[in-house]
Scaffold this motif. Structure first.
Motif, PDB file in Angstrom:
ATOM      1  N   THR A 165       9.025  27.096   1.111  1.00 16.33           N
ATOM      2  CA  THR A 165       8.792  26.740   2.241  1.00 16.33           C
ATOM      3  C   THR A 165       9.533  25.583   2.778  1.00 16.33           C
ATOM      4  OG1 THR A 165       6.726  25.292   1.779  1.00 16.33           O
ATOM      5  CG2 THR A 165       6.582  27.683   2.207  1.00 16.33           C
ATOM      6  N   SER A 172       1.136  25.765  -6.056  1.00 15.55           N
ATOM      7  CA  SER A 172       1.564  24.775  -4.953  1.00 15.55           C
ATOM      8  C   SER A 172       3.044  24.326  -4.852  1.00 15.55           C
ATOM      9  CB  SER A 172       0.593  23.439  -4.939  1.00 15.55           C
ATOM     10  OG  SER A 172       0.664  23.012  -6.133  1.00 15.55           O
ATOM     11  N   GLN A 175       7.494  34.041   4.461  1.00 14.42           N
ATOM     12  CA  GLN A 175       8.148  33.139   3.737  1.00 14.42           C
ATOM     13  C   GLN A 175       7.851  33.816   2.245  1.00 14.42           C
ATOM     14  OE1 GLN A 175       5.933  29.886   5.186  1.00 14.42           O
ATOM     15  NE2 GLN A 175       7.855  28.783   5.496  1.00 14.42           N
ATOM     16  N   ALA A 187      -2.562  34.486   3.945  1.00 13.87           N
ATOM     17  CA  ALA A 187      -1.557  34.336   4.645  1.00 13.87           C
ATOM     18  C   ALA A 187      -1.203  35.512   5.681  1.00 13.87           C
ATOM     19  CB  ALA A 187      -0.074  34.077   3.804  1.00 13.87           C
ATOM     20  N   TYR A 206      -2.870  25.687   0.826  1.00 11.24           N
ATOM     21  CA  TYR A 206      -1.342  26.074   0.910  1.00 11.24           C
ATOM     22  C   TYR A 206      -1.110  26.183   2.538  1.00 11.24           C
ATOM     23  CZ  TYR A 206      -1.528  27.867  -3.774  1.00 11.24           C
ATOM     24  OH  TYR A 206      -1.978  27.924  -5.045  1.00 11.24           O
ATOM     25  N   LYS A 207       0.102  26.016   2.501  1.00 15.18           N
ATOM     26  CA  LYS A 207       0.682  26.160   4.140  1.00 15.18           C
ATOM     27  C   LYS A 207       1.960  27.025   4.122  1.00 15.18           C
ATOM     28  CE  LYS A 207      -0.854  21.452   5.714  1.00 15.18           C
ATOM     29  NZ  LYS A 207      -1.898  21.253   4.718  1.00 15.18           N
ATOM     30  N   VAL A 208       1.666  28.311   3.957  1.00 17.14           N
ATOM     31  CA  VAL A 208       2.688  29.207   3.863  1.00 17.14           C
ATOM     32  C   VAL A 208       2.246  30.451   4.918  1.00 17.14           C
ATOM     33  CG1 VAL A 208       1.676  30.091   2.037  1.00 17.14           C
ATOM     34  CG2 VAL A 208       4.225  30.668   2.291  1.00 17.14           C
ATOM     35  N   LYS A 209       3.389  30.918   5.351  1.00 20.62           N
ATOM     36  CA  LYS A 209       3.253  32.000   6.225  1.00 20.62           C
ATOM     37  C   LYS A 209       3.719  33.329   5.497  1.00 20.62           C
ATOM     38  CE  LYS A 209       4.291  29.264  10.375  1.00 20.62           C
ATOM     39  NZ  LYS A 209       5.414  29.023  11.536  1.00 20.62           N
ATOM     40  N   VAL A 245       5.314  27.391  -4.155  1.00 20.35           N
ATOM     41  CA  VAL A 245       5.386  27.796  -2.921  1.00 20.35           C
ATOM     42  C   VAL A 245       6.179  26.663  -1.932  1.00 20.35           C
ATOM     43  CG1 VAL A 245       4.131  28.097  -0.876  1.00 20.35           C
ATOM     44  CG2 VAL A 245       3.321  29.161  -2.976  1.00 20.35           C
ATOM     45  N   GLU A 246       6.017  25.447  -2.359  1.00 21.19           N
ATOM     46  CA  GLU A 246       6.649  24.659  -1.444  1.00 21.19           C
ATOM     47  C   GLU A 246       8.446  24.554  -1.710  1.00 21.19           C
ATOM     48  OE1 GLU A 246       5.357  20.350  -0.883  1.00 21.19           O
ATOM     49  OE2 GLU A 246       3.146  21.222  -1.219  1.00 21.19           O
TER      50      GLU A 246
END
Length: 263
Positions: free
Chosen positions: A66, A59, A115, A92, A109-112, A62-63
């Motif tokens: 992002t 996490s 990214q 994703a 997770y908030k990822v495209k 990834v952040e």
């Protein structure tokens, strides 16, 4: 007995705050148990971040990509870590939700997919020499926390490659590291000692001293080892800017610290 436990708890909490020098502008990134506080006005698209130790919760890693667009390099030789990373990419691509499996498992997770162009996974561990070593299994079944130092005193192991941080930096053509995260189940002492010995250009260090979770009643001895390594970082020119009672710590090199404080 409870009175003694309460006293020990207070002592641990107080000791964890020794030498902390607050830095303004810290923000929390990552899941509840695997996140850290980092300077909000420090990283950018050109920054180089090494995240050593992934498991099944990347996490924070990834952040870093992002939020700041930083170049993130994740290091972990364990098969389940690579599986977790690859599954996240697959989810994703399909626009599906995926949870970090560490801690309480509630982090989404908030990822495209695009990214991931700034995130690279390398299936190697970090140690103080290049070789193949044994990573010993944790005592808890299916727990993603193998340890070179056999932190939990088990007999099963997985053999995997490791290398010096300096060697890895040269192979990736990196002259410096803007942010280094270390979560490697007891090997952090060795890696920190090695990077200081090699005088590597590392500006910010996030580290969890995992021995604290497996102290087996030896609280003071564990804290002494943690403080010995922390003091080596302080002597080398780092400031301890954040610490919590179970010894996840954030160190910022003094030149970076002073620049951030002046903003």
């Amino acid at each position: 007995m409870q009175v003694l436990k309460d006293l020990v708890k207070k002592l641990v909490a107080r000791k964890s705050q020794e030498n902390v020098v607050p830095l303004k502008g810290l923000i929390y990134l990552g899941s509840t148990f695997q996140g850290y506080y980092v300077p909000d006005n420090y990283l950018h698209a050109g920054s180089i971040c090494y995240c050593v130790g992934a498991g099944v919760d990347i996490s924070l890693d990834v952040e870093l990509a992002t939020r700041f667009g930083s170049q993130v390099f994740i290091f972990d030789p364990m098969p389940y870590a690579l599986d977790h990373f690859n599954t996240l990419i697959e989810k994703a691509e399909k626009g599906q939700e995926f949870n970090a499996s560490g801690g309480d498992g509630k982090y989404i997770y908030k990822v495209k997919r695009q990214q991931f162009d700034t995130i690279q996974f390398l299936a190697t561990g970090v140690w103080n020499e290049k070789k193949t070593v044994r990573f010993y299994s944790p005592s808890k079944e299916n727990y993603p926390g193998h340890s070179i130092t056999n932190l939990q005193n088990t007999s099963d192991y997985i053999e995997a490659p490791v290398d010096k941080l300096g060697n890895i930096m040269r192979s990736l053509n990196h002259q410096h590291i803007d942010l280094l995260k270390i979560e490697i189940e007891g090997s952090e002492y060795v890696v920190i000692e090695d990077l200081l010995r090699d005088k590597l250009d590392v500006k910010v260090i996030l580290v969890e001293f995992d021995e604290f979770h497996h102290r087996q009643g030896k609280v003071l001895a564990t804290i002494n080892r943690i403080n010995q390594t922390s003091n080596k970082l302080l002597k080398a020119g780092y400031k301890l800017v954040h610490s919590i009672s179970f010894y996840k710590r954030v160190f910022v090199r003094i030149d970076v610290f002073e620049a951030l404080q002046s903003k």
